[in-house]
Design a protein around this motif. Structure first.
Motif, short mmCIF file in Angstrom:
data_model
loop_
_atom_site.label_atom_id
_atom_site.label_comp_id
_atom_site.label_asym_id
_atom_site.label_seq_id
_atom_site.Cartn_x
_atom_site.Cartn_y
_atom_site.Cartn_z
N UNK A 1 0.65 -1.09 0.21
CA UNK A 1 0.45 -0.16 0.04
C UNK A 1 0.48 1.42 0.51
N UNK A 2 0.24 2.32 -0.80
CA UNK A 2 1.41 3.36 -0.45
C UNK A 2 0.12 4.87 -0.33
N UNK A 3 1.18 5.19 0.30
CA UNK A 3 -0.26 6.33 0.97
C UNK A 3 -0.17 7.77 -0.17
N UNK A 4 -1.56 8.01 -0.05
CA UNK A 4 -1.62 9.65 -1.08
C UNK A 4 -2.10 10.52 0.30
N UNK B 1 -3.77 11.59 5.50
CA UNK B 1 -3.91 10.82 4.45
C UNK B 1 -5.34 10.59 3.48
N UNK B 2 -5.53 10.98 2.27
CA UNK B 2 -6.64 10.65 1.88
C UNK B 2 -6.77 9.60 1.68
N UNK B 3 -5.44 8.44 1.00
CA UNK B 3 -5.94 6.95 0.59
C UNK B 3 -4.67 6.04 0.71
N UNK B 4 -5.39 4.60 0.06
CA UNK B 4 -4.24 4.06 -0.11
C UNK B 4 -3.53 3.28 -1.25
N UNK C 1 -9.32 3.58 12.24
CA UNK C 1 -10.24 4.92 11.03
C UNK C 1 -10.81 3.99 10.46
N UNK C 2 -11.60 4.74 9.15
CA UNK C 2 -11.65 5.02 7.79
C UNK C 2 -11.18 5.23 6.50
N UNK C 3 -10.23 4.46 6.57
CA UNK C 3 -9.47 4.60 4.92
C UNK C 3 -10.36 4.04 4.17
N UNK C 4 -9.20 5.80 3.04
CA UNK C 4 -9.69 5.13 1.29
C UNK C 4 -8.90 4.12 0.59
N UNK C 5 -9.21 3.21 0.25
CA UNK C 5 -8.15 2.44 -0.83
C UNK C 5 -8.68 3.00 -2.56
N UNK D 1 1.70 11.51 -4.28
CA UNK D 1 1.51 10.33 -3.83
C UNK D 1 3.31 9.82 -4.29
N UNK D 2 4.09 9.42 -3.86
CA UNK D 2 5.50 8.88 -4.39
C UNK D 2 6.12 8.79 -2.76
N UNK D 3 8.14 8.24 -3.32
CA UNK D 3 8.76 7.89 -2.53
C UNK D 3 9.15 9.25 -1.38
#
Ligand code: G
Ligand code: G
Ligand code: NA
Ligand code: MN
Length: 254
Positions: free
Chosen positions: A20-23, A31-34, A87-91, A233-235
């Motif tokens: 999973x990569x964070x956005x 954090x808006x999503x993964x 919490x509520x995570x978006x994917x 999103x990125x390293x």
């Protein structure tokens, strides 16, 4: 054994896993999503990138059961994070062309959400321009049904395909992801700066949000923020990582 046979066995043996990569919002740092990114943990060669096996999975049709597994696993993980009090995570989940041709796709997606108590608004599907163009009529209908359910849709690798502006109007899209090849040389490369800024301005005027992929430096981040980009999103923020390591990140967030 062929890669196809091996891939089939890999799924049965549980060698596939999701990273999973964070956005992250460029407006408030939240954090808006993964994005869920598939990996094959091969017992002999170790982690294999999807770039190596997705094409084989697509040609053989294996991508349909694999994609179904990805959707279910991502939804299950979101439920696990919720159950752990995170919490509520978006994917975000990537979809292949073959999956959009599968008449059971919509049902599978709704089942994966329902079985895990995940609301449709927590799921985003990432599709490339070539997926859209595969069968415009069928895909417009499919995407409209997905959007009616409340699932969000994002165009991946935006700018690298046959980016006709007409598609943005024709398809019920919520977001574009600027391909990382445009992000790589900003700031500095005038053409890439112009393209990136233009995509952001155009997307905003159409009411779409914009994610920049492949953000690796503070200078890229500053440029994108000044240009009004919504999400990065990125390293620079975080590499894709296994779910357990995301949990640590989510715990810190709270
Ligand atoms: O994570 P990585 O950079 O190795 O991904 C390489 C490519 O594989 C990317 O284009 C990504 O979109 C694709 N990919 C990763 N996970 C999935 C998946 O679950 N389904 C599909 N169809 N593509 C994926
Ligand atoms: O095609 P898609 O956009 O789904 O590809 C996502 C891929 O990009 C993932 O495989 C991920 O490993 C890779 N990626 C994520 N962040 C970065 C980054 O900052 N730089 C580079 N070069 N690749 C990245
Ligand atoms: Na993607
Ligand atoms: Mn992409």
């Amino acid at each position: 054994l062929s890669l196809e046979t091996n891939l089939r066995k890999a799924m049965e043996r549980g060698e596939l896993l999701l990273y999973y990569q964070p956005q992250v919002s460029l407006h408030d740092g939240r954090l808006v999503g993964l994005e869920a990114l598939l990996r094959w943990n091969h017992p002999e060669t170790g982690l294999i990138s999807p770039a190596e096996f997705i094409p084989v999975a697509e040609d053989s049709g294996m991508i349909v059961p694999i994609g179904r597994w990805v959707l279910r696993t991502a939804c299950r993980q979101v439920a696990l994070w919720r159950e752990a009090g995170l919490g509520t995570i978006n994917v975000s989940v990537n979809l292949s062309v073959r999956q959009t041709r599968d008449p059971h796709l919509l049902r599978d997606i709704l089942d994966a959400l329902h079985d895990n108590g995940v609301s449709p608004g927590q799921l985003e599907l990432e599709i490339t321009e070539s997926v859209l163009m595969d069968n415009v009529k069928v895909n417009v209908e499919l995407l409209e049904r997905l959007q009616t359910e409340g699932i969000r849709l994002s165009i991946d690798d935006f700018g690298t395909g046959y980016s006709s502006m007409a598609y943005l109007k024709r398809f019920p899209i919520d977001q574009v992801k600027i391909d990382r090849t445009f992000v790589r040389d900003i700031p500095g490369n005038g053409d890439d700066e112009a393209i990136t800024s233009a995509i952001i301005a155009m997307a905003h005027s159409l009411g779409l949000s914009v994610v920049a992929e492949g953000v690796e430096t503070a200078a890229q981040l500053d440029f994108l923020r000044s240009a009004g980009c919504d999400v990065m999103q990125g390293y620079y923020f975080a590499e894709p990582r296994p779910a357990e390591q995301v949990s640590a990140l989510l715990t810190r967030r709270m």
